[in-house]
Motif scaffolding. Structure first.
Motif, PDB file in Angstrom:
ATOM      1  N   ALA A 176      14.168  14.620  -7.936  1.00  0.00           N
ATOM      2  CA  ALA A 176      15.246  15.627  -7.914  1.00  0.00           C
ATOM      3  C   ALA A 176      16.458  15.116  -7.139  1.00  0.00           C
ATOM      4  CB  ALA A 176      14.722  16.925  -7.305  1.00  0.00           C
ATOM      5  N   GLY A 177      16.216  14.232  -6.150  1.00  0.00           N
ATOM      6  CA  GLY A 177      17.307  13.736  -5.309  1.00  0.00           C
ATOM      7  C   GLY A 177      18.071  12.564  -5.915  1.00  0.00           C
ATOM      8  N   GLU A 178      17.584  12.017  -7.019  1.00  0.00           N
ATOM      9  CA  GLU A 178      18.253  10.862  -7.632  1.00  0.00           C
ATOM     10  C   GLU A 178      19.616  11.268  -8.211  1.00  0.00           C
ATOM     11  OE1 GLU A 178      17.656   7.306  -8.325  1.00  0.00           O
ATOM     12  OE2 GLU A 178      16.647   7.813  -6.448  1.00  0.00           O
ATOM     13  N   VAL A 179      20.602  10.408  -7.984  1.00  0.00           N
ATOM     14  CA  VAL A 179      21.960  10.713  -8.449  1.00  0.00           C
ATOM     15  C   VAL A 179      22.315   9.785  -9.607  1.00  0.00           C
ATOM     16  CG1 VAL A 179      24.404  10.719  -7.761  1.00  0.00           C
ATOM     17  CG2 VAL A 179      22.641  11.516  -6.163  1.00  0.00           C
ATOM     18  N   ASN A 180      22.963  10.351 -10.628  1.00  0.00           N
ATOM     19  CA  ASN A 180      23.416   9.534 -11.748  1.00  0.00           C
ATOM     20  C   ASN A 180      24.531   8.614 -11.278  1.00  0.00           C
ATOM     21  OD1 ASN A 180      24.783   8.594 -14.116  1.00  0.00           O
ATOM     22  ND2 ASN A 180      23.718  10.192 -15.277  1.00  0.00           N
ATOM     23  N   LEU A 227       0.828  -1.218   0.000  1.00  0.00           N
ATOM     24  CA  LEU A 227       0.000   0.000   0.000  1.00  0.00           C
ATOM     25  C   LEU A 227       0.859   1.264   0.000  1.00  0.00           C
ATOM     26  CD1 LEU A 227      -2.870  -0.713   2.563  1.00  0.00           C
ATOM     27  CD2 LEU A 227      -3.113  -0.319   0.123  1.00  0.00           C
ATOM     28  N   THR A 228       1.834   1.310   0.919  1.00  0.00           N
ATOM     29  CA  THR A 228       2.566   2.561   1.122  1.00  0.00           C
ATOM     30  C   THR A 228       3.696   2.784   0.125  1.00  0.00           C
ATOM     31  OG1 THR A 228       3.997   1.491   2.728  1.00  0.00           O
ATOM     32  CG2 THR A 228       2.062   2.617   3.593  1.00  0.00           C
ATOM     33  N   GLU A 229       4.230   1.710  -0.436  1.00  0.00           N
ATOM     34  CA  GLU A 229       5.341   1.879  -1.372  1.00  0.00           C
ATOM     35  C   GLU A 229       4.949   1.607  -2.826  1.00  0.00           C
ATOM     36  OE1 GLU A 229       8.334  -0.738   0.089  1.00  0.00           O
ATOM     37  OE2 GLU A 229       8.585   0.355   1.975  1.00  0.00           O
ATOM     38  N   GLY A 230       3.795   0.963  -3.010  1.00  0.00           N
ATOM     39  CA  GLY A 230       3.384   0.642  -4.374  1.00  0.00           C
ATOM     40  C   GLY A 230       2.151   1.413  -4.819  1.00  0.00           C
ATOM     41  N   ASP A 234      19.251   5.999 -16.423  1.00  0.00           N
ATOM     42  CA  ASP A 234      19.706   4.814 -15.688  1.00  0.00           C
ATOM     43  C   ASP A 234      18.660   3.704 -15.832  1.00  0.00           C
ATOM     44  OD1 ASP A 234      17.641   5.634 -14.119  1.00  0.00           O
ATOM     45  OD2 ASP A 234      18.723   5.551 -12.220  1.00  0.00           O
ATOM     46  N   TRP A 235      18.893   2.575 -15.174  1.00  0.00           N
ATOM     47  CA  TRP A 235      17.984   1.438 -15.354  1.00  0.00           C
ATOM     48  C   TRP A 235      16.584   1.705 -14.830  1.00  0.00           C
ATOM     49  CZ3 TRP A 235      15.708  -0.879 -11.180  1.00  0.00           C
ATOM     50  CH2 TRP A 235      16.320  -0.714  -9.932  1.00  0.00           C
ATOM     51  N   LYS A 236      16.467   2.592 -13.821  1.00  0.00           N
ATOM     52  CA  LYS A 236      15.130   2.883 -13.271  1.00  0.00           C
ATOM     53  C   LYS A 236      14.285   3.626 -14.318  1.00  0.00           C
ATOM     54  CE  LYS A 236      16.994   3.193  -8.642  1.00  0.00           C
ATOM     55  NZ  LYS A 236      17.415   4.090  -7.582  1.00  0.00           N
ATOM     56  N   THR A 278       5.418   4.860 -12.283  1.00  0.00           N
ATOM     57  CA  THR A 278       6.451   3.825 -12.153  1.00  0.00           C
ATOM     58  C   THR A 278       7.633   4.344 -11.348  1.00  0.00           C
ATOM     59  OG1 THR A 278       5.831   2.898 -14.266  1.00  0.00           O
ATOM     60  CG2 THR A 278       8.000   2.300 -13.458  1.00  0.00           C
ATOM     61  N   LEU A 279       8.112   5.536 -11.719  1.00  0.00           N
ATOM     62  CA  LEU A 279       9.246   6.097 -10.983  1.00  0.00           C
ATOM     63  C   LEU A 279       8.878   6.333  -9.512  1.00  0.00           C
ATOM     64  CD1 LEU A 279      10.937   8.581 -13.482  1.00  0.00           C
ATOM     65  CD2 LEU A 279      11.708   6.327 -12.796  1.00  0.00           C
ATOM     66  N   ALA A 280       7.639   6.818  -9.313  1.00  0.00           N
ATOM     67  CA  ALA A 280       7.201   7.064  -7.931  1.00  0.00           C
ATOM     68  C   ALA A 280       7.236   5.761  -7.134  1.00  0.00           C
ATOM     69  CB  ALA A 280       5.798   7.653  -7.937  1.00  0.00           C
ATOM     70  N   THR A 281       6.806   4.654  -7.758  1.00  0.00           N
ATOM     71  CA  THR A 281       6.802   3.367  -7.060  1.00  0.00           C
ATOM     72  C   THR A 281       8.233   2.876  -6.823  1.00  0.00           C
ATOM     73  OG1 THR A 281       4.709   2.811  -8.101  1.00  0.00           O
ATOM     74  CG2 THR A 281       5.946   0.985  -7.170  1.00  0.00           C
ATOM     75  N   ILE A 282       9.061   2.929  -7.868  1.00  0.00           N
ATOM     76  CA  ILE A 282      10.444   2.425  -7.728  1.00  0.00           C
ATOM     77  C   ILE A 282      11.194   3.211  -6.663  1.00  0.00           C
ATOM     78  CG2 ILE A 282      12.672   2.142  -8.913  1.00  0.00           C
ATOM     79  CD1 ILE A 282      11.153   1.609 -11.487  1.00  0.00           C
ATOM     80  N   TYR A 283      11.032   4.548  -6.662  1.00  0.00           N
ATOM     81  CA  TYR A 283      11.767   5.366  -5.687  1.00  0.00           C
ATOM     82  C   TYR A 283      11.220   5.206  -4.268  1.00  0.00           C
ATOM     83  CZ  TYR A 283      13.867   7.670  -9.739  1.00  0.00           C
ATOM     84  OH  TYR A 283      14.536   7.923 -10.896  1.00  0.00           O
ATOM     85  N   SER A 284       9.958   4.719  -4.160  1.00  0.00           N
ATOM     86  CA  SER A 284       9.371   4.579  -2.825  1.00  0.00           C
ATOM     87  C   SER A 284       9.769   3.283  -2.151  1.00  0.00           C
ATOM     88  CB  SER A 284       7.848   4.608  -2.926  1.00  0.00           C
ATOM     89  OG  SER A 284       7.425   5.838  -3.394  1.00  0.00           O
ATOM     90  N   VAL A 285      10.015   2.224  -2.971  1.00  0.00           N
ATOM     91  CA  VAL A 285      10.300   0.908  -2.379  1.00  0.00           C
ATOM     92  C   VAL A 285      11.559   0.975  -1.518  1.00  0.00           C
ATOM     93  CG1 VAL A 285      10.901  -1.500  -2.897  1.00  0.00           C
ATOM     94  CG2 VAL A 285       9.137  -0.338  -4.221  1.00  0.00           C
ATOM     95  N   GLY A 286      11.402   0.588  -0.274  1.00  0.00           N
ATOM     96  CA  GLY A 286      12.523   0.575   0.665  1.00  0.00           C
ATOM     97  C   GLY A 286      12.885   1.941   1.205  1.00  0.00           C
TER      98      GLY A 286
END
Lengths: 699, 45
Positions: free
Chosen positions: A629-633, A331-334, A589-591, A609-617
């Motif tokens: 904005a915080g994602e680093v190459n 629920l919270t990460e997906g 990148d792969w994400k 999709t990005l919102a879900t991938i960045y939320s997991v964990g």
């Protein structure tokens, strides 16, 4: 027990039929499709006096019962098929007071089908401006019906219309013209062959190439084969029929309608001269576009920020309320971040459709179509292509279906192939989130850079579509041309009710259409990102701790490293890294690669999709924008979404054919896999090359 | 909500999501072929 009657709302385009429908049904309406085809079907319920309910169908606009498009076929098929569940007990023909003569042609045809018919004369508020006066009693007597003089703008005449509908059994079903007078020998022979059939119905079955479903098929086939005359003779008879109908209409209007030209106060011609001017026309259109895009940005920033932070807080609150476990994590990460990725764009989508609806309602859009026709002809397309191209700003699917009105096959094919370049509403979320990350918030002469970038992307899409049409025109060698006729409706103040209903309907279909796909994809993505095969995933904690044992990481930093390691070795991480070599030269990148692949289902899935991938964990409560904005190459360092990769992504989405449903529709409309496969290959390759060049130059 | 229930709910959600996606993109309902009116070659016949 309440009784329900079927009412068909019929009329020429631009007579205000939909306004009458809205006035009768209010919010009790639904939009669907006719079975098996993609013509929009609008239905609603209207409560009438004495507990009677009317089931109202807003049929597609048609000029006559001589069908030349799928939309018009729908009208004829319904009116001829008594076994259809929607067959009308009553027809309400909506006409425009300023075009009564032309509108009455359809009325006389429906009347001759012996369906009880009410005539609505709409836009009655325009009568004084135009110096028009009507003798309603005379018109009712000679048109053999009841008339409702209606102004939906001023909400006048609707109560009378409802009363007339509830008393529909009192209406006369006598004919307007006697068909036999056109060619007595032919029609008498026809009638004697089918003595129990209505002669005008027989005539329509013979002359119209329409389907009637399974019902009455054999009977209708027998009639359709009754062609004792050649095709040309039948055409000539149709022409005679039309002339006879206009003679009847002229005779009625001669006494029933008076137009005092001296008293007409109309600025329409003056406006038209300016708005369709070969220089000023385009300048005005350009200024209107600028205003729209500026307003979309200025007005929607506050509600968007609110929605973004509300979803982040909701996700955090849900996590705190529910016990720790897989479902809470789903629920919270997906689900919540995935849905947040679509809901956040509601304000901008709503404002975009608000402006489009106002432009359509005011009558300005028809002038834009006329203006664009001049440009389109130079590129080998007629103005008929402009209607699908403009519809493409909402969605390519109905736009491609709208090409059915283009008679010339090659011209239609070109329009089908270039329409996906037009910026559809599904691209909007991708554009908006990337623009907000890479374009500064400053202004140039009062116009924000972000709004200008968005407008540039719309113009880029349109320009590419037109340029591609030019190239295809050269390759495919179009020899024949079609002629384009556009009706210029009167200028009018948009009706608030119509605008609100349009915005609600379009926004609803955007959210719920894509929402279901996004929800399902978010669930699958969450699973793929939360689980993985092998020791690297299962022993992520030990491996990470060992790898960073000589660095003094805080507990929070260590948790982030573990989450990152797990994600990289999850199912999604493995897939993403497999495709990474292809997209790395574009700066992704792969994400982002995973987001691009999943957005093939629908472009707006990219953000979800990005919102879900960045939320997991990730335990932080943060907005989608901040997370991106915080994602680093991982290779070059610095922000992943920088100017170079951002522009590269914008260009990729501007040109790529990232829509499975559009491909399916192209296949269906061209009846071949050749065209969608070519379209997919060429557009994807072009998008890749342009994105690659952009990134390599700008990095 | 104990772990087993949470896992069951996740399983159901994933099954439903996959079922929806497969049904939507791979098993579309067939539409009847209808021809449009008129004599011109509009390409939809």
């Amino acid at each position: 027990m309440s009784k329900q009657i079927n009412v068909a709302l019929i009329g020429n385009p631009n007579t205000g039929k939909t306004s009458v429908f809205n006035a009768l049904t209010g919010l009790n309406q639904k939009v669907g499709n006719y079975p098996g085809i993609t013509v929009e079907k609008k239905e609603g319920v209207c409560k009438l006096p004495r507990g009677v309910k009317a089931h109202i169908i807003d049929l597609p606009g048609t000029y006559s019962l001589n069908a030349s498009s799928l939309d018009e076929n729908v009208v004829i098929e319904l009116l001829l098929n008594k076994n259809d569940k929607d067959f009308p007990d009553l027809a309400v023909v909506v006409s425009d007071v300023e075009n009564l003569k032309r509108n009455l042609l359809l009325y006389t045809q429906i009347k001759d089908l012996e369906i009880p018919t009410i005539l609505v004369i709409n836009m009655a508020d325009r009568m004084a401006y135009k110096g028009i006066s009507l003798d309603l009693e005379y018109l009712e007597t000679h048109l053999k019906t009841k008339i409702a003089l209606v102004s939906t703008r001023k909400n006048q005449g609707i109560d009378r219309l409802k009363t007339l509908i509830s008393n529909y059994k009192d209406l006369s079903i006598s004919h307007c013209i006697n068909l036999s007078e056109i060619d007595p020998a032919y029609f008498e022979n026809l009638q004697s062959t089918f003595p129990n059939q209505l002669i005008y119905k027989l005539w329509l079955v013979i002359t119209q190439d329409v389907n009637f479903g399974k019902t009455d098929r054999n009977e209708i086939d027998a009639v359709a084969n009754f062609k004792t005359k050649s095709k040309n003779d039948l055409k000539r008879l149709q022409q005679k029929e039309t002339i006879k109908r206009y003679q009847f209409i002229n005779d009625v209007l001669k006494k029933g309608q008076t137009i005092d030209v001296a008293n007409a106060k109309d600025l329409r011609m003056t406006f038209d001269r300016i708005i369709t001017h070969k220089i000023w026309g385009y300048a005005i259109f350009f200024v209107i576009l600028l205003t729209i895009f500026q307003a979309i940005y200025d007005w929607s920033s506050v509600p968007m920020d609110f929605i973004d932070s509300a979803f982040a807080s909701f996700s955090e609150w849900t996590k705190n309320q529910l016990p720790v476990g897989a479902f809470t994590s789903l629920l919270t990460e997906g689900i919540i971040p995935g849905l947040g990725g679509i809901v956040i764009f509601i304000p901008q989508i709503a404002f975009l459709f608000l402006f489009i609806s106002v432009l359509e309602e005011s009558g300005y859009m028809s002038r834009v179509v006329f203006l664009m026709d001049r440009i389109m002809r130079r590129f080998g397309l007629s103005g008929k292509s402009i209607v699908p191209l403009i519809s493409g700003t909402a969605c390519a699917i109905p736009a491609i279906m709208a090409t059915r009105n283009i008679e010339n096959w090659k011209e239609r094919l070109i329009t089908i192939l270039v329409t996906p370049f037009i910026t559809c509403s599904a691209r909007l979320p991708v554009y908006l989130i990337i623009i907000s990350l890479i374009i500064p918030e400053g202004r140039f002469i009062g116009l924000s850079y972000q709004a200008l970038t968005l407008m540039f992307l719309y113009l880029l899409g349109f320009g590419t579509a037109v340029f591609s049409a030019y190239i295809l025109n050269k390759i495919l060698k179009i020899k024949s041309k079609t002629f384009f006729v556009v009706e210029m409706p009167n200028y009018k103040l948009p009706l608030l009710k119509n605008v609100v209903l349009t915005v609600l309907e379009k926004t609803k279909s955007f959210v719920f259409g894509a929402g279901k796909i996004i929800l399902a994809i978010s669930i699958v993505l969450w699973f793929l990102a939360s689980f993985g095969p092998g020791k690297d995933f299962n022993n992520a904690e030990e491996i990470t701790k060992k790898a960073y044992s000589n660095q003094n990481l805080t507990s929070e930093e260590l948790q982030q490293k573990i989450a990152s390691h797990k994600l990289e070795h999850s199912f999604i991480g493995i897939t993403g890294r497999a495709i990474e070599p292809i997209i790395r030269p574009l700066g992704y990148d792969w994400k982002i690669g995973i987001a691009i692949v999943s957005s093939f289902a629908a472009r707006e899935v990219f953000v979800g999709t990005l919102a879900t991938i960045y939320s997991v964990g990730n335990d932080d409560e943060d907005t989608i924008k901040n997370r991106m904005a915080g994602e680093v190459n991982p290779i070059l360092g610095g922000p992943l979404f920088n100017f170079a990769s951002g522009i590269s992504l914008l260009l990729f989405y501007a040109f790529a054919m990232q829509c499975m449903s559009t491909l399916a529709v192209v296949k269906r409309e061209t009846n071949s896999w050749k065209w969608p496969v070519l379209q997919l290959t060429i557009m994807s390759a072009f998008a890749y090359v342009v994105a690659l060049i952009a990134f390599q130059i700008l990095k | 909500m104990n772990t087993i229930i949470q896992n069951i709910l996740v399983g159901i959600a994933i099954f439903l999501a996959l079922y929806f996606l497969v049904k939507k993109f791979f098993f579309k309902a067939k539409t009847s072929k209808k021809k449009c009116g008129g004599d011109d070659d509009c390409g939809c016949h």
